[in-house]
Design a protein around this motif. Structure first.
Motif, PDB file in Angstrom:
ATOM      1  N   SER A 131       0.842  -1.194   0.000  1.00 33.17           N
ATOM      2  CA  SER A 131       0.000   0.000   0.000  1.00 33.17           C
ATOM      3  C   SER A 131       0.881   1.249   0.000  1.00 33.17           C
ATOM      4  O   SER A 131       1.168   1.815   1.069  1.00 33.17           O
ATOM      5  N   PRO A 132       1.335   1.666  -1.199  1.00 32.87           N
ATOM      6  CA  PRO A 132       2.203   2.857  -1.246  1.00 32.87           C
ATOM      7  C   PRO A 132       1.448   4.072  -0.716  1.00 32.87           C
ATOM      8  O   PRO A 132       0.273   4.257  -1.025  1.00 32.87           O
ATOM      9  N   LYS A 133       2.136   4.856   0.074  1.00 30.18           N
ATOM     10  CA  LYS A 133       1.470   5.977   0.732  1.00 30.18           C
ATOM     11  C   LYS A 133       1.633   7.265  -0.073  1.00 30.18           C
ATOM     12  O   LYS A 133       2.744   7.722  -0.325  1.00 30.18           O
ATOM     13  N   LEU A 134       0.499   7.845  -0.448  1.00 33.10           N
ATOM     14  CA  LEU A 134       0.467   9.103  -1.204  1.00 33.10           C
ATOM     15  C   LEU A 134       0.592  10.275  -0.229  1.00 33.10           C
ATOM     16  O   LEU A 134       0.546  10.092   0.997  1.00 33.10           O
ATOM     17  N   SER A 135       0.669  11.497  -0.783  1.00 31.30           N
ATOM     18  CA  SER A 135       0.832  12.665   0.100  1.00 31.30           C
ATOM     19  C   SER A 135      -0.390  12.886   0.986  1.00 31.30           C
ATOM     20  O   SER A 135      -0.295  13.535   2.027  1.00 31.30           O
ATOM     21  N   ASN A 136      -1.553  12.282   0.599  1.00 28.95           N
ATOM     22  CA  ASN A 136      -2.743  12.450   1.459  1.00 28.95           C
ATOM     23  C   ASN A 136      -2.563  11.774   2.826  1.00 28.95           C
ATOM     24  O   ASN A 136      -3.367  11.984   3.731  1.00 28.95           O
ATOM     25  N   SER A 137      -1.504  10.952   2.954  1.00 29.72           N
ATOM     26  CA  SER A 137      -1.286  10.244   4.230  1.00 29.72           C
ATOM     27  C   SER A 137      -0.470  11.072   5.230  1.00 29.72           C
ATOM     28  O   SER A 137      -0.439  10.756   6.418  1.00 29.72           O
ATOM     29  N   THR A 138       0.185  12.120   4.740  1.00 31.23           N
ATOM     30  CA  THR A 138       1.076  12.892   5.626  1.00 31.23           C
ATOM     31  C   THR A 138       0.259  13.620   6.703  1.00 31.23           C
ATOM     32  O   THR A 138      -0.763  14.242   6.382  1.00 31.23           O
ATOM     33  N   ARG A 159       7.764   7.942   3.122  1.00 26.00           N
ATOM     34  CA  ARG A 159       6.520   7.264   2.740  1.00 26.00           C
ATOM     35  C   ARG A 159       6.570   6.543   1.395  1.00 26.00           C
ATOM     36  O   ARG A 159       5.827   5.595   1.163  1.00 26.00           O
ATOM     37  N   LEU A 160       7.462   6.981   0.491  1.00 26.68           N
ATOM     38  CA  LEU A 160       7.562   6.308  -0.816  1.00 26.68           C
ATOM     39  C   LEU A 160       8.986   5.845  -1.040  1.00 26.68           C
ATOM     40  O   LEU A 160       9.922   6.653  -0.984  1.00 26.68           O
ATOM     41  N   ASN A 161       9.144   4.551  -1.316  1.00 25.86           N
ATOM     42  CA  ASN A 161      10.467   3.998  -1.614  1.00 25.86           C
ATOM     43  C   ASN A 161      10.279   3.063  -2.811  1.00 25.86           C
ATOM     44  O   ASN A 161       9.974   1.880  -2.649  1.00 25.86           O
ATOM     45  N   LEU A 162      10.415   3.638  -3.994  1.00 27.72           N
ATOM     46  CA  LEU A 162      10.136   2.857  -5.211  1.00 27.72           C
ATOM     47  C   LEU A 162      11.067   1.661  -5.341  1.00 27.72           C
ATOM     48  O   LEU A 162      10.668   0.610  -5.846  1.00 27.72           O
ATOM     49  N   GLU A 163      12.301   1.815  -4.865  1.00 28.55           N
ATOM     50  CA  GLU A 163      13.249   0.693  -4.954  1.00 28.55           C
ATOM     51  C   GLU A 163      12.748  -0.491  -4.129  1.00 28.55           C
ATOM     52  O   GLU A 163      12.792  -1.643  -4.566  1.00 28.55           O
ATOM     53  N   ALA A 164      12.245  -0.195  -2.938  1.00 29.38           N
ATOM     54  CA  ALA A 164      11.728  -1.273  -2.065  1.00 29.38           C
ATOM     55  C   ALA A 164      10.491  -1.911  -2.701  1.00 29.38           C
ATOM     56  O   ALA A 164      10.344  -3.139  -2.716  1.00 29.38           O
ATOM     57  N   ILE A 165       9.600  -1.081  -3.235  1.00 29.62           N
ATOM     58  CA  ILE A 165       8.399  -1.646  -3.877  1.00 29.62           C
ATOM     59  C   ILE A 165       8.807  -2.531  -5.047  1.00 29.62           C
ATOM     60  O   ILE A 165       8.277  -3.630  -5.239  1.00 29.62           O
ATOM     61  N   GLN A 166       9.801  -2.071  -5.833  1.00 31.65           N
ATOM     62  CA  GLN A 166      10.231  -2.872  -6.991  1.00 31.65           C
ATOM     63  C   GLN A 166      10.815  -4.210  -6.542  1.00 31.65           C
ATOM     64  O   GLN A 166      10.567  -5.252  -7.167  1.00 31.65           O
ATOM     65  N   THR A 167      11.565  -4.195  -5.460  1.00 32.18           N
ATOM     66  CA  THR A 167      12.125  -5.449  -4.919  1.00 32.18           C
ATOM     67  C   THR A 167      10.993  -6.420  -4.597  1.00 32.18           C
ATOM     68  O   THR A 167      11.065  -7.616  -4.918  1.00 32.18           O
ATOM     69  N   LEU A 168       9.929  -5.913  -4.004  1.00 33.01           N
ATOM     70  CA  LEU A 168       8.792  -6.777  -3.646  1.00 33.01           C
ATOM     71  C   LEU A 168       8.074  -7.264  -4.907  1.00 33.01           C
ATOM     72  O   LEU A 168       7.689  -8.436  -4.995  1.00 33.01           O
ATOM     73  N   LEU A 169       7.902  -6.374  -5.886  1.00 36.29           N
ATOM     74  CA  LEU A 169       7.234  -6.790  -7.131  1.00 36.29           C
ATOM     75  C   LEU A 169       8.051  -7.855  -7.858  1.00 36.29           C
ATOM     76  O   LEU A 169       7.501  -8.818  -8.404  1.00 36.29           O
TER      77      LEU A 169
END
Ligand code: SF4
Length: 249
Positions: A131-138, A159-169
């Protein structure tokens, strides 16, 4: 997914746990499936609208042994286990727990914000729910839980770490990208996130209206319309509809 080999579990291995309970999975591809939930206590983020503040803003609970958690999960009778939080990926012991659960033939979902992924020590997972967190979560300026705005800055940076998300994908073929949306303005941000990622399919993208009450008809309508147009999935919060915003459901 075939479970990874079970390592010898170190005696005394434990995790901080806010709560465990048997309920229905309320969100995502497995919505409606009877599941045993293990909610770790502790999070590296502080979403302003967090619906489990007792696992983030004011973490509750104590250390539970992994052996006891596995026994409780197996005795619950549910074939599906959901490791949620808080942030389960913060804890190295989550890998031990998920391997033990898999060795019992249990299906494991992990619910994470996708900010942490140690490629050398990933857990076992049959459905990675990111569940990537958008700026609405701040958290908003002046949030009384955050005097001085320390968490506001920290959350925004983490809140956003694209590298980590890519590792999971890359590692988990069964996955979902679940975005909590508050309004149309979130769509451009979601597009930016998705443009920065590889290997996802439209059916992996879920939009879930924010809130601990059932969404208004208007919110349901615009989110549904976007999902139809983009071939994404509408994500209900079934547990809210069935039980309300009640702890342990
Ligand atoms: S990531 Fe999840 S548990 Fe952590 S603060 Fe946000 S909503 Fe709460």
């Amino acid at each position: 997914m075939k479970p990874l080999p079970v390592m010898e579990l170190e005696q005394g291995a434990a995790l901080p746990v806010a709560e465990t309970f048997l309920s229905l999975q309320g969100e995502g591809k497995l919505a409606g499936v009877a599941s045993f939930f293990i909610r770790v206590s502790g999070c590296n983020l502080r979403c302003g609208w967090c619906d489990t503040p007792y696992a983030s803003w004011a973490p509750e609970g104590g250390m539970r042994s992994i052996a006891a958690l596995v026994t409780e999960a197996a005795e619950s009778g549910a074939g599906h286990i959901v490791l949620t939080g808080g942030e389960p990926m913060m804890f190295a012991r989550s890998a031990d727990l998920t391997r033990e659960l898999a060795s019992m033939g249990l299906h494991v979902t992990i619910e994470t914000a996708g900010t942490i992924a140690d490629a050398a020590r990933l857990p076992h997972c049959d459905l990675m729910s990111i569940s990537p967190k958008l700026s609405n979560s701040t958290p908003k300026e002046g949030d009384t839980r955050d005097p001085g705005g320390v968490w506001r800055s920290r959350h925004q940076a983490r809140r956003l770490n694209l590298e980590a998300i890519q590792t999971l994908l890359d590692r988990f073929p069964e996955r979902q990208l679940k975005f909590v949306v508050c309004g149309h303005g979130d769509l451009a941000e979601i597009d930016d996130v998705l443009h920065g990622l590889r290997g996802w399919a439209p059916g992996d993208v879920l939009l879930m209206p924010e809130g601990v009450k059932p969404p208004t008809a208007e919110a349901r309508r615009w989110v549904a319309q976007v999902c139809v147009e983009r071939n994404w999935r509408y994500c209900p919060r079934l547990h809210i509809e069935l039980f309300g915003n009640t702890r342990g459901t």
